[in-house]
Scaffold this active site. Sequence first.
Site, PDB file in Angstrom:
ATOM      1  N   ASN A  93       1.485 -48.282  -2.136  1.00 26.05           N
ATOM      2  CA  ASN A  93       1.795 -47.494  -0.944  1.00 26.05           C
ATOM      3  C   ASN A  93       2.085 -48.426   0.227  1.00 26.05           C
ATOM      4  OD1 ASN A  93      -1.034 -48.051  -1.086  1.00 26.05           O
ATOM      5  ND2 ASN A  93      -1.512 -46.418   0.334  1.00 26.05           N
TER       6      ASN A  93
ATOM      7  N   ASN B 192       3.186 -46.771   7.607  1.00 23.65           N
ATOM      8  CA  ASN B 192       3.959 -47.037   8.818  1.00 23.65           C
ATOM      9  C   ASN B 192       3.198 -46.500  10.023  1.00 23.65           C
ATOM     10  OD1 ASN B 192       6.255 -46.325  10.891  1.00 23.65           O
ATOM     11  ND2 ASN B 192       7.156 -47.715   9.393  1.00 23.65           N
TER      12      ASN B 192
ATOM     13  N   CYS C  34       4.340 -43.388  -0.837  1.00 21.52           N
ATOM     14  CA  CYS C  34       3.300 -43.476  -1.859  1.00 21.52           C
ATOM     15  C   CYS C  34       3.653 -44.554  -2.885  1.00 21.52           C
ATOM     16  CB  CYS C  34       3.159 -42.142  -2.574  1.00 21.52           C
ATOM     17  SG  CYS C  34       2.411 -40.840  -1.584  1.00 21.52           S
TER      18      CYS C  34
ATOM     19  N   GLU D 203       3.636 -44.374  -6.126  1.00 15.26           N
ATOM     20  CA  GLU D 203       4.469 -43.861  -7.215  1.00 15.26           C
ATOM     21  C   GLU D 203       5.942 -43.891  -6.820  1.00 15.26           C
ATOM     22  OE1 GLU D 203       1.801 -42.563  -5.813  1.00 15.26           O
ATOM     23  OE2 GLU D 203       0.784 -41.104  -7.099  1.00 15.26           O
TER      24      GLU D 203
ATOM     25  N   CYS E  12      -0.408 -37.209  -5.565  1.00 13.42           N
ATOM     26  CA  CYS E  12      -0.272 -36.100  -4.609  1.00 13.42           C
ATOM     27  C   CYS E  12       0.796 -35.120  -5.109  1.00 13.42           C
ATOM     28  CB  CYS E  12       0.078 -36.635  -3.225  1.00 13.42           C
ATOM     29  SG  CYS E  12       1.792 -37.201  -3.062  1.00 13.42           S
TER      30      CYS E  12
ATOM     31  N   CYS F 153       4.329 -36.499  -5.241  1.00 10.83           N
ATOM     32  CA  CYS F 153       4.517 -37.496  -6.314  1.00 10.83           C
ATOM     33  C   CYS F 153       4.554 -36.826  -7.677  1.00 10.83           C
ATOM     34  CB  CYS F 153       3.454 -38.575  -6.241  1.00 10.83           C
ATOM     35  SG  CYS F 153       3.801 -39.722  -4.882  1.00 10.83           S
TER      36      CYS F 153
HETATM   37  N1  THU Z   1      -0.992 -42.153  -1.643  1.00 17.87           N
HETATM   38  C1  THU Z   1      -0.262 -42.690  -2.674  1.00 17.87           C
HETATM   39  O1  THU Z   1       0.213 -43.826  -2.592  1.00 17.87           O
HETATM   40  N2  THU Z   1      -0.078 -41.923  -3.771  1.00 17.87           N
HETATM   41  C2  THU Z   1      -0.597 -40.669  -3.943  1.00 17.87           C
HETATM   42  O2  THU Z   1      -0.241 -39.975  -4.895  1.00 17.87           O
HETATM   43  C3  THU Z   1      -1.613 -40.183  -3.005  1.00 17.87           C
HETATM   44  C4  THU Z   1      -1.563 -40.825  -1.662  1.00 17.87           C
HETATM   45  C5  THU Z   1      -1.167 -42.954  -0.413  1.00 17.87           C
HETATM   46  C6  THU Z   1      -0.394 -42.432   0.752  1.00 17.87           C
HETATM   47  C7  THU Z   1      -1.151 -43.023   1.910  1.00 17.87           C
HETATM   48  O3  THU Z   1      -0.665 -44.337   2.169  1.00 17.87           O
HETATM   49  C8  THU Z   1      -2.578 -43.147   1.398  1.00 17.87           C
HETATM   50  O4  THU Z   1      -2.507 -42.980  -0.013  1.00 17.87           O
HETATM   51  C9  THU Z   1      -3.538 -42.133   1.976  1.00 17.87           C
HETATM   52  O5  THU Z   1      -3.077 -40.860   1.785  1.00 17.87           O
END
Ligand code: THU
Length: 127
Positions: free
Chosen positions: A44, A47, A55, A57, A84, A87
């Site tokens: 991830n 910003n 994310c 993924e 999430c 994703c």
């Molecule tokens: N995040 C991901 O990288 N993937 C997911 O499927 C869930 C959330 C990241 C987004 C953000 O940078 C951090 O987790 C907190 O939500």
Amino acid sequence: MTVSDDDLLGLADAAAARAYAPYSRFHVGCAVLARDGRVIEGVNVENASYPLGVCAERAAFSRAVAEGYRPGDFVVAAITASPCGGCRQWLAEMAVERVVFRNGGRVVTMTVDELLPEQFESTSLPE
Ligand code: THU
């Protein structure tokens, strides 16, 4: 060399250490195994304008597509967190065979159909 789901999750864990998440401090890693045996990793990337973060993924699949991979070229996606909703839609688009992820101390393996039932398909939109 074959990469087990456990190996792949280990690669996702290692990738998570490279996440750029100064705002949430929630580091996520994703490692995707392609049919040709290559592993593509993503993290991830946040910003200061929070909604602009991406994310792990989406970072991994964007990287893979930029390198020439296409939906259907992927076997497994291993993720250090439960994916999430958005994703899950990306995992469906990329037609990955299965998804392995950590969730509350457990390791869960699911198909995209299980993660995202009754999927939206643009072909089902009215003319
Ligand atoms: N995040 C991901 O990288 N993937 C997911 O499927 C869930 C959330 C990241 C987004 C953000 O940078 C951090 O987790 C907190 O939500």
